[in-house]
Design an enzyme around this catalytic site. Structure first.
Site, PDB file in Angstrom:
ATOM      1  N   HIS A1565       0.834  -1.211   0.000  1.00 18.13           N
ATOM      2  CA  HIS A1565       0.000   0.000   0.000  1.00 18.13           C
ATOM      3  C   HIS A1565       0.865   1.256   0.000  1.00 18.13           C
ATOM      4  O   HIS A1565       0.716   2.123  -0.864  1.00 18.13           O
ATOM      5  CB  HIS A1565      -0.912  -0.012   1.231  1.00 18.13           C
ATOM      6  CG  HIS A1565      -1.758   1.212   1.365  1.00 18.13           C
ATOM      7  ND1 HIS A1565      -3.083   1.234   0.994  1.00 18.13           N
ATOM      8  CD2 HIS A1565      -1.479   2.466   1.811  1.00 18.13           C
ATOM      9  CE1 HIS A1565      -3.578   2.437   1.214  1.00 18.13           C
ATOM     10  NE2 HIS A1565      -2.619   3.207   1.712  1.00 18.13           N
ATOM     11  N   GLU A1566       1.762   1.345   0.968  1.00 15.50           N
ATOM     12  CA  GLU A1566       2.550   2.563   1.107  1.00 15.50           C
ATOM     13  C   GLU A1566       3.557   2.727  -0.024  1.00 15.50           C
ATOM     14  O   GLU A1566       3.851   3.845  -0.451  1.00 15.50           O
ATOM     15  CB  GLU A1566       3.274   2.559   2.464  1.00 15.50           C
ATOM     16  CG  GLU A1566       2.359   2.427   3.674  1.00 15.50           C
ATOM     17  CD  GLU A1566       1.323   3.536   3.759  1.00 15.50           C
ATOM     18  OE1 GLU A1566       1.517   4.605   3.128  1.00 15.50           O
ATOM     19  OE2 GLU A1566       0.302   3.334   4.446  1.00 15.50           O
ATOM     20  N   HIS A1569       2.056   4.502  -2.882  1.00 14.85           N
ATOM     21  CA  HIS A1569       2.106   5.964  -2.764  1.00 14.85           C
ATOM     22  C   HIS A1569       3.448   6.519  -3.232  1.00 14.85           C
ATOM     23  O   HIS A1569       3.517   7.615  -3.789  1.00 14.85           O
ATOM     24  CB  HIS A1569       1.874   6.379  -1.306  1.00 14.85           C
ATOM     25  CG  HIS A1569       0.494   6.106  -0.820  1.00 14.85           C
ATOM     26  ND1 HIS A1569      -0.624   6.183  -1.626  1.00 14.85           N
ATOM     27  CD2 HIS A1569       0.024   5.755   0.414  1.00 14.85           C
ATOM     28  CE1 HIS A1569      -1.710   5.893  -0.928  1.00 14.85           C
ATOM     29  NE2 HIS A1569      -1.348   5.625   0.317  1.00 14.85           N
ATOM     30  N   GLU A1589      -4.899   7.667  -2.468  1.00 18.01           N
ATOM     31  CA  GLU A1589      -5.486   6.424  -1.967  1.00 18.01           C
ATOM     32  C   GLU A1589      -6.253   5.666  -3.047  1.00 18.01           C
ATOM     33  O   GLU A1589      -6.461   4.461  -2.924  1.00 18.01           O
ATOM     34  CB  GLU A1589      -6.414   6.729  -0.785  1.00 18.01           C
ATOM     35  CG  GLU A1589      -5.712   7.347   0.411  1.00 18.01           C
ATOM     36  CD  GLU A1589      -4.553   6.500   0.909  1.00 18.01           C
ATOM     37  OE1 GLU A1589      -4.589   5.267   0.722  1.00 18.01           O
ATOM     38  OE2 GLU A1589      -3.602   7.078   1.464  1.00 18.01           O
TER      39      GLU A1589
END
EC number: 3.4.24.13
Length: 1927
Positions: A1565-1566, A1569, A1589
């Protein structure tokens, strides 16, 4: 020394009476001779007889013949050796003693044996008398009389059985004597056939008629030496045909003898001045008195006529042993040259010296040394010197000018001034007593007959043509001047056939000793070319076969007998070895001044001495002609001290306990003893000299004061001449600088006295000249109103090393054309480099600053505040820091903190700056050029570049100006203005141009770079997110446009300034030193590092010893480090004797080690020998008593308290500032615990005190006391952060005490530590350690940065390791480096030192890594408390205690659990990016090689923690991970209650933990980003309106669980069929095997959508056909778009999805499947009604249909529809061609061209719409997205007839009694779906239940799940299609 085969040696004389077993002071000399041997032809077979004899069988006369040695080589054709043994006293078995080296010693006397036997043997000769060999023994007593004894053949009885005969070849080594039980071998007596008669002749007519005889010294000297003593020098002169006793002259003179090996064959070398001097110094001068009227000749004498008588003494001897290294002379070979005139010689090849290491036994009587014996030796053979001898017959032409000949300058008959002559070596004679080739003889000037005339190197006078000696007056020791008279016409020397008379050579006598002009050159004279007075240099080294003390005395020679020569014939010279003395080079003047000698290239004179010898049968003649340049003194240079490369001199005095530096004097002080001189060098450390005298004088009509410092052995070179002591001059006070300043202290003093004057710099100045107190705010106090100009006569000057602002305040002042270099300023209040504040029209123009500023409040690169003042054409380059947390307002700017007032301006200027700040309020501003610009102030035509890292989100921060608003008036009209400015600054928590945007801003023509990262870390929806800032970006330029725009704005370039006057490199000039060789310039420079304080002549001497194949010859030496085994030695005094290794460090950072052996002290320097190289080494420090210094400073140092106000004042901080982040308190205490030891090291490595002097030591004491806090801080800092090792070598001592390691020899470790301690709080912060090295240490070490320094240390000590290998072996952190499983990636990751390297060290030292300060904390971790994980795209750090709890305790399995989990985590991260590598294109793949920081939260558990630790630790936590790593790194992580967050360049785990499985999902997830814009999306960036997101959760991140019923891709977790929950898995089993490329990914998603589309179609058909309107209302919902104005950019084109319940009318429209698409219907089962806000955390459900194809008709789709369509495009067109164009701004330029634009922060941007994407992706195939969606469903419907049979678990059966069900066609499946839809419809409002769970509450969901799982397994993760005719 070895005697080579065929060598003829006859020796029969003695040198000095001081040589022997017992000193001449006890009136006896004991000499032992080697028996002369017969001539042996090469390869001739000889019989050798060994006869074994007991010493009891010897008569007293025979005992006197005993040679205490072992027979060596076969010499004659028939030899008999009587080997003598002594019965052991206790009749024990013993080994024969090793009496010495058979190769080296010619005579050995065992002290104890001789004391008992009282044997005295001086010389031995053999002579045939009536066919019987008789041995003649000359016994000599101290009174000069001799006794002759004849000895006949010996007989043996006791040991008869051991007798042995050998047949050996001439020159072979003789067998060793046998070991005999009960006996000890003591020596031998040799019986032979040859005689000792010999003769010397230069030229002969026949065997019976001599023409001229040359007297040559043939002597034997035993291997012993006495200490200097007063002895009687006995010299003997024997007239022709006379048996008259020798005249004896008694000369009393202290001297030390030199030991000449009696069996060596010495050869003359003229390889170079150095080789020549070494060669000739094998013998020292002798004194000889000859009666003026008595002629000297050579004649055969009857030994009975030479009887001397005396009485022997037998003193008791004791001994000890020492080791000595000496040089070995080379041999000479003569080759005939038919093209060279007869009688002429020429050197063809220069000889090279050998070396010898000897262990010497020193004998003493009554505790006084009387003699020495050589016990053992090791030898390196020399290389020969080849001399050509002319054989061409030529006619001698006399008085012919300008003849090009071999021998120049001196001709026969020339008058030559005598000069000092070195002695002749011993001659080797034949078996007839005739000399063989004469070694070490200079060439003589010959007459036209080829006969020698002047013989400069002979010990006796030159004989006349009658063979009689010329009358020569006695000559005393030479002490005066000798001037050379050069002949005008050089001639060639030749030899003619037939006898001719030798022309007499008139010689001009010396001034001290009148000599008859008709006399030849005598001993004590030489041909001398030096203009200055000279005296013999001291011989301080040892030669082979001798041991010499410093004041070498002269050796007298006893003349030998001769007999008429016989017919001459040529014979090749025999091989031999000789010893070269260590010292060579310069001579010295009367006062000991070293005088350079002429080099070879400057001499045109050859002098030839010819010596002819023949054997008895006349078959062989040996002729020798040796060459020597008489212009050259070949004595050893005197070894003295010399301070070279002096760059500055400082005079200090002590008065009333205070030290003062003097730059001038008022008068001659009455107490010069209270003064001392600090001599500073550009190459070597400071040296302190005590002042002996100060006197006044005049020079150039100026009164000057001459300061003289006297130190033993110290000399100074003045105008190429050497003089004793050290002198310099100071001006008389009153001549102070008034306008043009070359001294910073003078400038400061002058301005402080007159603040309104005009001042010019006349040189670059060093601010270190002025020492400020901790309370000083600036160098110049008050308000300056004058002018300061830094340019003079076209030269630009700078002020270096400012530690405080130069001025406190400026008012109406002018400062221009000034550079401030290397500023390092810290302060509690507002600070600037030039001044704190400028007011009232101050003009600052062309002022350029570089350095570092740190403060607690406002900071400006030039000024903290500029009020109504202007700055033009100026710049700042460096770093500005203010990370203090305060509520005070302040302003920080690259040029000015606060620019205020209508007349205040910045124009045509720039700042290249890195700013670290912590602004947290709106009245705290930071700007690249200025912080606050208000009250109509303006900035124009200027730009900033660099980085601004502001930790907090609040504050006014920007790349150009932090704030323009006028807070005083609040009127926009009075705000500051910007015109034509550019920001090329990366900004964290700020904007590009200004930090605060408001309406009516006065800005024009502002620019910024697209390449800059300008973002804010903010909290949105309780989530920390990183958002790019487009506010105040101005016109955004591509990176390629930035350089040209800067040039357009201004072309400012700081000028090149003059360096500091003392910083210029001054190299020693050796070119004028005697024996200098141009090709050895580098060698001399290297030797200079080994002998830093010795004079140049000594350096040249040892430089000439270096072999050309040695590294020392080939590479530049940076430093030499003493070691004891593998440990670096710093405390030289304590380890003087124990040092045993020397490490040589070269410029390429290679190194080599040598054995090191302490020899002695010389002039307070410890002197060492280096291996077997013959070289010397002295440490870069004098030996002096340090205890007095340590004892006086230690108490005061121990009283310093770390938390005291004194320490805070030294650090320059306020009382409220904590010292926590220094992380030095614990080390400070440890440092104080071993201060005494550290001070010894420090003083040993600091300035050299040449002698113990209270004034000088007091100065050091005073310095330490005055700076005690700073010293302790500096020491503590280096001990804390550099306590790591390279192998066995701890680098801490190198950094602290060996700053010269990289060649910076003039650094003071004491001053460096004090300066470091005073460099300020910010500089000593642990987190700034990289910059601290660059600022405070690099310049002192001669390095550039920390990491190149660490690498270079590694190259020296661990050359076979990589940096990363060393790092991992040194750190206690647990490191996991996980390489890719993709071969090409793995290969790249193994490339050390590249951006691809997976090595942790390579990555954290990369220039792009933000936290390079991690290196030192990781290297110095005291325990394993931190783990590090390195993979292709990330570098993770965490603490062991993050995982510590009751289950995993510190004393349990915590370590193993963490380390196992770290490996698993690394593998997951590897797999994730292997997945991405496979699906990206080449451009994207390359970008995966990067470093994203991963940090585990600062949450540390204990052994009692339940589950996960939740308490957040701060920087003062005692936890070891925080105290030793995370705290020192200084990354203040903001913690929150969420799982994790990313900032664009880092990922911070909060609730989740890095090493857990959920941490792996969080990683995907991170990292999305941190990767989406530039990598995943092809570099096109996120599509406008889509938040970060959108791309992570529900799109590109991996699913949370393998059972997740979501449309997502598992890219990180490997599952197994054997997992307990395998039956629930709905995601890919193993992504590493499933996805090999992007095609695999598309195929997986496409085949998955075969099932999804089919099941959705079947469910939709059931709903529209089976349910009534009300049931449809409950089962379905509608999705719509809502367009809201974006609060950030003000646009309303970004859709927000809103899910609504259906109305009855809407439900009635749903009569067919297509109506579900057309009416934007989706399932109500998992999509609740409500608004799905943009940038939300949403997932697309696998089993809840979205029939809709709702598009963003105005622009960007909403979060639900955007995710769903993205996956559908991935299935239809693939990742690159389908998904990426849809979710990125790939088509932005297309949109712009079509007029579809939006305004983003004042800039027009292209707006990518769904319509544009559909058109571009499908090339116009579909008109609407609904059409596309319908086609996708229809594609599957068309395949229904090909559906494969599938068996699945029957969801209608309750668990655990699940049955299975098989379907064979779609119709069967449709029937099951109808039933399930109806069953769900029967439930009442189930979709609206709050606790609704489709997994348990929906029949449709369970059916679809079962079908999907069955097909997932059946197709092996959709590797195959569910349809028969598809793959």
């Amino acid at each position: 020394m070895e005697k080579y085969f065929g060598e003829k040696q006859e020796r029969f004389s003695f040198r000095k009476l001081s040589v022997g077993l017992v000193s001449a002071t006890i009136s006896s000399l004991f000499f032992m001779s080697v028996l002369a041997s017969s001539s042996v032809d090469a390869q001739e077979t000889a019989g050798v007889h060994y006869k074994y004899v007991a010493d009891s069988e010897l008569s007293s006369e025979e005992k006197k013949q005993l040679v205490y040695d072992i027979p060596t080589y076969v010499e004659n054709d028939d030899e008999t050796y009587y080997l003598v043994y002594k019965l052991n006293s206790q009749n024990q078995l013993a080994e024969l003693p090793n009496t010495g080296s058979k190769n080296e010693r010619q005579a050995l006397v065992a002290g104890a044996s001789l004391a008992a036997l009282g044997i005295l043997i001086f010389a031995v000769s053999k002579k045939k008398v009536k066919n019987k060999t008789v041995l003649h023994l000359v016994l000599v007593a101290g009174i000069g009389n001799g006794v002759l004894v004849s000895v006949h053949a010996l007989e043996n009885h006791l040991l008869l059985n051991y007798n042995t005969d050998y047949e050996l070849t001439s020159g072979e080594k003789l067998p060793l004597p046998k070991e005999i039980s009960g006996y000890t071998y003591i020596g031998y007596i040799k019986e032979g056939k040859t005689t000792s008669d010999f003769e010397v002749s230069n030229q002969e007519k026949s065997a019976a008629t001599p023409t001229k005889q040359q007297k040559v010294d043939y002597n034997v000297t035993p291997n012993f030496v006495d200490h200097p003593s007063t002895v009687q020098a006995i010299q003997e002169q024997t007239p022709v045909s006379s048996t008259k006793p020798t005249e004896v002259q008694v000369v009393e003179k202290p001297f030390s003898t030199e030991l000449i090996n009696p069996r060596k064959e010495e050869k003359q070398s003229s390889d170079s001045q150095e080789q020549l001097a070494e060669h000739k110094n094998l013998e020292t001068k002798k004194e000889e008195k000859i009666s003026p009227k008595e002629k000297t000749g050579v004649n055969t004498l009857n030994p009975q006529d030479e009887v001397l008588s005396g009485q022997l003494n037998k003193p008791e001897l004791l001994y000890r042993e020492e080791t000595i290294e000496t040089k070995i002379d080379f041999q000479e070979e003569i080759q005939e040259n038919p093209d060279l005139a007869e009688g002429t010689v020429r050197v063809k090849q220069e000889g090279k010296l050998g070396k010898k290491v000897e262990i010497v036994r020193i004998f003493s009587v009554n505790k006084e040394e009387v003699s020495r014996e050589i016990v053992s030796t090791s030898t390196t053979a020399p290389s020969p010197r080849i001399v050509e001898k002319g054989t061409k017959k030529t006619q001698v032409i006399k008085e012919q000018p300008e003849t090009g000949v071999e021998h120049k300058d001196v001709q026969s008959g020339a008058i030559v001034e005598p000069a000092i002559q070195p002695e002749l070596p011993e001659a080797v004679v034949s078996d007839k007593g005739e000399p063989e080739v004469q070694p070490t003889l200079p060439e003589a000037v010959v007459t036209d007959k080829g006969e020698p005339a002047v013989q400069p190197e002979l010990p006796e006078a030159v004989v006349s043509d009658k063979g009689e000696p010329e009358q020569v007056a006695p000559l005393p020791e030479y002490k005066g001047n000798i001037e050379q008279v050069k002949p005008e016409t050089p001639v060639e020397k030749t030899k003619e056939q037939g006898p001719e008379k030798t022309e007499e050579v008139p010689v001009k006598p010396t001034e001290e000793t009148p000599v008859n002009p008709n006399e030849g050159t005598t001993e004590g004279t030489s041909i001398q070319g030096a203009e200055n007075p000279v005296q013999p240099a001291e011989d301080t080294q040892t030669n082979s076969g001798k041991i010499a003390n410093e004041n070498t005395g002269e050796v007298s020679n006893k003349p030998s007998d001769s007999k008429p020569p016989v017919e001459e014939s040529n014979q090749p010279e025999k091989n031999g070895t000789a010893t070269k003395p260590e010292n060579s080079g310069n001579t010295t003047s009367e006062n000991g001044q070293t005088e350079p000698e002429p080099s070879n290239g400057n001499s045109t004179e050859d002098v030839s001495t010819k010596s002819n010898t023949s054997n008895s049968n006349g078959n062989e003649e040996i002729k020798q002609e040796n060459e020597l340049d008489p212009d050259k003194k070949v004595e050893d240079p005197e070894k003295t001290l010399e301070l070279r490369n002096v760059s500055d001199l400082e005079l200090y005095s002590l008065s009333n306990g205070t030290y003062k530096q003097h730059i001038s004097l008022e008068q001659v002080p009455s107490n010069p003893n209270s003064y001392f001189v600090k001599v500073k060098s550009s190459s070597f450390k400071d040296v302190y000299l005590p002042v002996a005298s100060i006197s006044e004088g005049r020079k150039n009509d100026k009164i000057l004061y001459k300061i003289t410092a006297k130190v033993e052995k110290l000399q100074q070179e003045i105008e190429s001449r050497y003089k004793d002591n050290f002198t310099f001059y100071l001006a008389k006070k009153g001549t102070e600088e008034t306008t043009n300043f070359t001294s910073f202290s003078n400038l400061v003093k002058a301005i402080n006295q007159n603040l309104s004057g005009t001042y010019h710099l006349g040189a670059s100045l060093n601010a270190n000249e002025v020492e400020l107190s901790t309370d000083d705010k600036s160098y110049i106090k008050g308000t300056f109103t004058g002018q300061l100009i830094g340019e003079k006569d076209g030269k630009h000057y700078a002020i270096y090393n400012l530690k405080k602002p130069l001025f406190e305040n400026l008012s109406g002042a002018t400062v221009e054309k000034l550079s401030l270099k290397n500023v390092a300023i810290s302060g509690k209040n507002d600070i600037g480099s030039l001044a704190n504040e400028a007011t009232n029209g101050t003009k600052i123009k062309q002022v350029h600053v570089d350095g570092v500023l740190a403060g607690e409040r406002g900071v400006g690169g030039l000024l903290a505040k500029a009020d109504q003042s202007s700055i033009a054409e100026s710049s700042f380059k460096g770093r500005i820091v203010n990370t203090y947390e305060t509520t005070d307002s302040y302003n920080i700017g690259g040029l000015v903190g606060h620019l205020t007032g209508k007349n205040a301006s910045i124009a045509k200027s720039k700042a290249t700056v890195t700013i670290s700040s912590n602004t947290n309020r709106s009245d705290q501003t930071v700007g690249g050029l200025a912080g606050l610009v208000d009250r109509d102030a303006q900035i124009q035509d200027s730009y900033a570049e660099g980085d601004i890292n502001n930790v907090k989100h609040f504050g006014r921060v920007a790349g150009v100006a932090g704030n323009l608003w006028d807070r005083t008036s609040g009127d926009v009209r009075h705000a500051g203005s910007l015109t034509n400015v550019l920001s090329d600054v990366n900004v964290t928590n700020g904007n590009a141009i200004t930090g605060y945007h408001y309406t009516g801003m006065k800005v024009a023509n502002t620019f910024s770079s697209k390449a800059n990262r300008v973002f804010n870390v903010t909290l949105e929806k309780n989530e920390v997110v990183s958002k790019e800032s487009f506010e105040e970006r101005g016109t955004m330029l591509d990176a390629s446009q930035i350089a040209s725009k800067k040039a357009e704005i201004n072309l400012i370039t700081p000028p090149i300034v003059e360096p500091l006057s003392t910083s210029g490199k001054k190299d020693s000039d050796f070119s004028k030193i005697a024996h200098y060789q141009a090709n050895r310039a580098l060698v001399y420079k290297n030797i200079e590092k080994l002998l830093p304080f010795y004079n140049k002549a000594t350096i040249v001497k040892y430089g000439n010893l270096v072999k050309e194949n040695s590294i020392l010859y080939q590479k530049e030496l940076l430093s030499a480090v003493m070691m004891k085994d593998d440990q670096v030695i710093t405390d030289i005094i304590s380890n003087k004797q124990t040092a045993n290794k020397l490490l040589l460090h070269y410029k390429d950072h290679s190194s080599e080690k040598f054995d090191l052996r302490y020899q002695a002290d010389f002039a307070n320097l410890a002197e060492y020998s280096i291996g077997d190289s013959g070289l010397l080494y002295t440490p870069n420090q004098f030996l002096y008593h340090q205890d007095s210094i340590i004892n006086q400073v230690l108490p005061e140092l121990n009283r310093v308290n770390y938390q005291s106000d004194a320490v805070r004042n030294t650090l320059g901080i306020s009382p409220e500032v904590k010292l926590t982040e220094l992380y030095l308190e614990e080390q400070f205490t440890k440092t104080k615990e071993h201060l005494a030891e550290n001070l010894k090291k420090l003083l040993s490595s600091d300035a050299g005190l040449v002698t113990d002097n209270e004034v000088m030591t007091g100065y050091i004491i005073d310095k330490i006391k005055r700076n005690k806090e700073a010293l302790l801080l500096g020491m503590s800092y280096l001990e804390r952060w550099y306590n790591f090792s390279y192998g066995q070598v701890n680098v801490k001592d190198l950094v602290m005490y060996h700053p010269d390691f990289f060649g910076k020899g003039n650094t003071s470790p004491l001053d460096t530590l004090i300066e470091l301690g005073k460099s300020g709080f910010n500089n000593l912060l642990a987190k700034n350690n990289v910059d601290t090295y660059a600022i405070s240490l690099a310049s002192h070490h001669g390095t550039t940065d920390l990491f190149s320094t660490l690498e270079n240390y590694r190259k020296v000590f661990l050359p076979d390791k990589t940096n990363n290998d060393w790092f991992k072996s040194q750190t206690k952190a647990y490191i996991v480096e996980e390489k890719s499983n993709i071969e090409e990636v793995k290969t790249k990751q193994g490339l050390v030192g590249t951006k691809y390297s997976i090595g942790v060290y390579d990555r954290i030292t990369s220039a792009t890594w933000k936290y390079r300060n991690m290196v030192l904390p990781l290297l110095t971790l005291p325990e394993r408390s931190v783990f590090v994980i390195s993979t292709i795209s990330s570098l993770g750090f965490g603490a062991y205690d993050r995982y510590r709890n009751k289950e995993h305790q510190a004393n349990g399995d915590l370590n193993s659990f963490v380390e196992k989990s770290a490996h698993e985590t690394a593998e997951r991260q590897r797999d994730h990016y292997d997945y991405w590598y496979r699906i990206l294109d080449e451009k994207g793949r390359e970008k995966l090689y990067r470093n994203i920081l991963l940090y585990d939260a600062y949450k540390f558990g204990t052994n009692h923690t339940e589950g996960k630790a939740t308490e957040v630790a701060d920087f003062d936590s005692p936890n070891p991970a925080m105290k030793h790593f995370f705290g020192p790194v200084g990354n203040k992580v903001g913690h929150n209650g969420h799982g994790a967050y990313a900032t664009g360049d880092a990922v911070y785990y909060m609730g989740y933990r890095m090493l857990d499985k959920d941490g792996a999902i969080t990683y995907t997830h991170e990292m999305t980003h941190n990767s989406d814009q530039d990598i995943y999306l092809g570099g096109y960036g996120r599509r406008s309106g889509l938040g970060p997101e959108f791309f992570a959760k529900g799109l590109l991140q991996a699913p949370d669980q393998p059972s997740d019923a979501t449309i997502t891709i598992n890219s990180i977790l490997k599952h197994s069929k054997s997992d307990s929950k395998e039956g629930e898995r709905l995601q890919v089993l193993d992504p590493t095997t499933r996805f090999k490329d992007a095609t695999d990914l598309q195929k997986y998603v496409h085949n998955m959508f075969d099932v999804v589309y089919m099941l959705e179609y079947l469910e939709g058909k059931s709903i529209v056909k089976k349910l009534n309107v009300y049931q449809k209302i409950e089962a379905l919902r509608k999705i719509e778009n809502q367009y809201l104005t974006d609060p950030a950019d003000g646009n309303d084109v970004y859709a927000t999805n809103v899910v609504k319940n259906l109305t009855e009318d809407e439900a009635k429209k749903l009569t067919s499947f297509d109506s579900l698409i057309d009416n934007n219907i989706l399932s109500a089962r998992e999509y609740k009604a409500g608004t799905y806000e943009r940038n939300g955390y949403f997932t697309i459900k696998l089993f809840a249909p979205i029939f809709s194809a709702l598009s963003g008709e105005k622009g960007t789709p909403g979060d639900l529809m955007g995710r769903r369509i993205a996956f559908e495009l991935l299935a239809a067109k693939g990742f690159k061609d389908g998904m990426v164009p849809y979710i990125s701004n790939q088509y932005e330029e297309d949109a712009k061209q079509q007029g579809q634009t939006i305004n983003l922060y004042g800039k027009e941007r292209g707006l990518v719409t769904d319509e544009l994407v559909l058109k571009k992706v499908f090339d116009g195939k579909y008109k609407t997205w609904a059409e596309f969606k319908t086609a996708m469903y229809q594609e599957r419907v068309d395949q229904f007839g090909n559906l494969k049979q599938v068996t699945f678990k029957d969801p209608t059966k309750p668990w655990p009694r699940y049955g299975t069900k098989t379907i064979n066609n779609v119709d069967e499946l449709q029937k099951l779906m109808d039933e399930a839809v109806l069953q769900d419809a029967k439930e009442r409002n189930y979709y609206y239940w709050n606790n609704y769970n489709p997994e348990t509450d929906s029949a449709v969901h369970k059916l679809k799940r079962a079908i999907f799982k069955a097909y997932l397994d059946q197709t092996n993760d959709f590797r195959r299609s569910i349809f028969e005719n598809k793959k």
